[in-house]
Enzyme design. Structure first.
Site, PDB file in Angstrom:
ATOM      1  N   ARG A  42     -14.642 -28.911  17.884  1.00  0.00           N
ATOM      2  CA  ARG A  42     -15.406 -27.672  18.027  1.00  0.00           C
ATOM      3  C   ARG A  42     -14.469 -26.466  18.168  1.00  0.00           C
ATOM      4  NH1 ARG A  42     -18.454 -25.597  22.906  1.00  0.00           N
ATOM      5  NH2 ARG A  42     -19.993 -24.132  22.085  1.00  0.00           N
ATOM      6  N   HIS A  49     -14.476 -23.227  15.740  1.00  0.00           N
ATOM      7  CA  HIS A  49     -14.670 -21.882  16.277  1.00  0.00           C
ATOM      8  C   HIS A  49     -13.455 -20.993  16.002  1.00  0.00           C
ATOM      9  CE1 HIS A  49     -18.289 -22.404  19.186  1.00  0.00           C
ATOM     10  NE2 HIS A  49     -18.382 -23.243  18.156  1.00  0.00           N
ATOM     11  N   GLY A  90     -10.034 -16.529  10.479  1.00  0.00           N
ATOM     12  CA  GLY A  90      -9.316 -17.651   9.890  1.00  0.00           C
ATOM     13  C   GLY A  90      -8.704 -18.547  10.947  1.00  0.00           C
ATOM     14  N   GLU A  96     -11.550 -14.241  22.684  1.00  0.00           N
ATOM     15  CA  GLU A  96     -12.585 -15.098  22.086  1.00  0.00           C
ATOM     16  C   GLU A  96     -13.038 -16.214  23.022  1.00  0.00           C
ATOM     17  OE1 GLU A  96     -11.489 -16.725  18.234  1.00  0.00           O
ATOM     18  OE2 GLU A  96     -10.507 -14.832  17.724  1.00  0.00           O
ATOM     19  N   PRO A 133     -21.789 -19.176  13.823  1.00  0.00           N
ATOM     20  CA  PRO A 133     -23.152 -19.649  13.561  1.00  0.00           C
ATOM     21  C   PRO A 133     -23.835 -20.037  14.876  1.00  0.00           C
ATOM     22  CG  PRO A 133     -21.582 -20.720  12.100  1.00  0.00           C
ATOM     23  CD  PRO A 133     -20.778 -19.979  13.126  1.00  0.00           C
ATOM     24  N   HIS A 166     -21.584 -32.401  14.598  1.00  0.00           N
ATOM     25  CA  HIS A 166     -22.518 -32.460  15.726  1.00  0.00           C
ATOM     26  C   HIS A 166     -22.832 -33.896  16.141  1.00  0.00           C
ATOM     27  CE1 HIS A 166     -24.270 -28.130  15.007  1.00  0.00           C
ATOM     28  NE2 HIS A 166     -23.044 -28.128  15.507  1.00  0.00           N
TER      29      HIS A 166
END
Length: 316
Positions: A59, A63, A69, A85, A158, A188
């Protein structure tokens, strides 16, 4: 199965999209030939102590690549008046940053100033998938680390609430196709989600339905029991699938059964092409693994960054 996955991934090296700026398979062959084994050892040690590490690293890589990038900007700490972030709302549950720190420290001891944090994260994400029982692949290398990290930019990630149009736009803006969208969503299959990511589907869904009608009733009932309307239980939530530490194609089977957690997961059935891919991946694990390898190489080749950080948490 492992042999098949390895064969598929080796074939896909030749099928993958063109590599990003200056990336190559043998980038460190002369300057840091043992980098991959060093990173693998760090990931293995972490996974032995904590089975949630693979989901966290995959993940984290995703991310990272979706903002500026694959430049390790997700690893930077907030400083002074800048919120980074990692402290943005979508990244609040990211963890296992220490794994990258440990790998970087070991790499620096062998090859100081040579290997980027972005490459270490890309390698660690690959190792995480392998250690969770998934496929292996050759990681293109030569990324640079970015110097900018802004929490405000994490709104570009997203959302679990996205519909198919929003998902298509988000992925296409990064040069990723519908095939990539469905294949990468298969990540997921690993991990855990907090109630906040799917609460809207099980309480006050809309004016007509309290529960999202695309969700299987018994599944919705089980989620409502752990995520009541007024949820004050810290860290309450549900596993992404019944085998949350195993990388497999169960995720796609759950979507077809109306047992996926996110609106964005179920949204894959609302467009003919993505629905067909979900069915294909649910039927064949090998087909999914092949597609995932192709798409993760493509995603990880989105480049950015300017330097090789000495410490992954701070710019030079």
């Amino acid at each position: 199965m492992a042999a098949i996955a390895a064969l598929l991934s080796s074939l896909l090296i030749f099928l993958a999209s063109p590599l990003g700026n200056a990336l190559s398979w043998n980038y460190y062959d002369k300057t840091c030939p043992d980098v991959e084994s060093i990173v693998t050892n760090a990931v293995k040690q972490a996974v032995m102590a904590d089975k949630t590490v693979p989901a966290a690293l995959l993940r984290m890589h995703f991310h990272d690549c979706f903002i500026r990038g694959c430049d390790a900007s997700v690893l930077l700490n907030s400083v002074n008046k800048n919120t980074a972030e990692k402290d943005g709302p979508p990244n609040a549950s990211l963890h296992a940053f220490y794994v990258i720190d440990n790998a970087k420290k070991a790499v620096e001891a062998m090859c100081p100033g040579v290997v980027s944090c972005a490459d270490i994260l890309a390698l660690a994400a690959r190792d995480a998938v392998v250690l969770a029982g998934g496929p292996t692949w050759e990681v293109p290398k030569g990324r640079k680390d970015g110097r900018i990290s802004r929490a405000t930019e994490t709104r570009q990630l997203p959302s679990p609430a996205f519909n198919i149009s929003q998902l298509k736009q988000s992925f296409s803006q990064r040069g990723l196709s519908l095939d990539d969208l469905v294949a990468l969503s298969g990540g997921h299959t690993l991990g855990f989600s907090h109630c906040s990511s799917f609460q809207s589907r099980i309480h006050n869904f809309n004016a007509t339905h309290d529960i999202d009608p695309t969700m299987h009733p018994s599944f919705a009932a089980s989620l409502r029991s752990v995520c009541p309307k007024k949820n004050n239980v810290k860290n309450a939530g549900a596993n992404m699938d019944p085998s949350p530490t195993t990388f497999d194609n169960t995720y796609y089977k759950l979507i077809l059964q109306g047992r996926s957690l996110f609106s964005s997961d179920q949204a894959l059935l609302t467009f003919p092409k993505t629905k067909n891919l979900v069915s294909k991946f649910a039927t064949s694990k090998e087909t999914f693994l092949e597609a995932f390898v192709n798409s993760v190489i493509k995603m990880s080749s989105i480049t950015g960054g300017q330097e090789i950080r000495k410490d992954c948490r701070v710019v030079n």
